[in-house]
Design an enzyme around this catalytic site. Structure first.
Site, short mmCIF file in Angstrom:
data_model
loop_
_atom_site.label_atom_id
_atom_site.label_comp_id
_atom_site.label_asym_id
_atom_site.label_seq_id
_atom_site.Cartn_x
_atom_site.Cartn_y
_atom_site.Cartn_z
N GLY A 37 0.80 -1.22 0.00
CA GLY A 37 0.00 0.00 0.00
C GLY A 37 0.83 1.26 0.00
CB SER A 38 2.25 3.72 -0.40
OG SER A 38 2.85 4.92 0.03
#
Length: 240
Positions: free
Chosen positions: A208-209
């Site tokens: 993620g990010s």
């Protein structure tokens, strides 16, 4: 007395499920895995194999392998055929729509450009896709912090990798992979001189990010904050 019509021998035969057909069904149902995820899946399976005599170790290994298979899934996508479309480079939720100067390391000046930011959770597909068709004219990595990617300061403070793409008409779109609190490994397979088609996979952020997309001057985003995006399919805007 009327009789029920009988089926011929050819039509009464039960349909058979060939191995080739079964394999095609599996491939159409289960998305492929990005190569970067294979070591993580293999590690989980190795734990399950080594500790198969212990239920907790076996379950932990299998759960880890299954979670990584979901995290690193690489589902097929069908980009829009509309000319001039700019698509989302990542799955996730739009968290910011504003104007901001592009990353300084790209040497594009400090004039604000329209920007659309997408937040990726650990449950979203991790791969990133080209927002437009064109040539990669710059790739720049900049070290930084690993703060929470949903904060406004993440674009400036966190580690990031910027890819600048120039279309055949000369318009430029920038996709910036931003690391986060959990996501600490940016992978970029794009290099200067590469020709990308809209929707092509060019990298990923592990676990993620955030993905910032800088649009050409005068571009009007057609999405809204809180909207979910599908990488390679959701249209963010049209080239001016």
């Amino acid at each position: 007395m009327a009789r029920r019509p009988r089926r011929s021998d050819s039509s009464s035969a039960e349909p058979t499920l060939s191995p080739q057909h079964l394999l095609a069904l599996v491939r159409s149902t289960i998305p492929p895995i990005h190569p970067a995820g294979r070591p993580f899946i293999a590690a989980g399976l190795a734990v399950a194999g080594v500790g198969y005599r212990h239920r907790w170790a076996r379950r932990t290994g299998l759960l880890a392998a299954g979670a990584c298979a979901g995290f690193f899934r690489h589902p097929p996508r069908v980009p829009p055929s509309r000319a001039g479309a700019i698509v989302a480079p990542a799955d996730g939720v739009i968290c910011v729509i504003d104007t901001a100067a592009p990353p300084a390391e790209l040497s594009m000046g400090d004039a604000p450009l329209p920007r659309v930011s997408i937040f990726l959770s650990v449950f979203d597909a991790h791969v990133q896709r080209a927002p437009v068709s064109g040539e990669v004219v710059a790739v720049q990595h900049r070290p930084g912090r690993f703060g929470s990617a949903d904060l406004p300061a993440a674009s400036d403070d966190n580690e990031r990798n910027s890819v600048r793409i120039r279309t055949a008409n000369g318009a430029e779109v920038v996709a910036v992979q931003v690391a986060g609190l959990v996501a600490r490994r940016i992978v970029c397979d794009a290099h200067v001189g590469d020709k990308l088609a809209i929707g092509d996979t060019y990298g990923l952020i592990r676990f993620g990010s955030r993905l910032d997309t800088y649009l050409p001057p005068g571009t009007e985003p057609v999405v809204r904050v809180g909207q979910r995006t599908i990488a390679g399919e959701t249209i963010l805007a049209d080239l001016p």
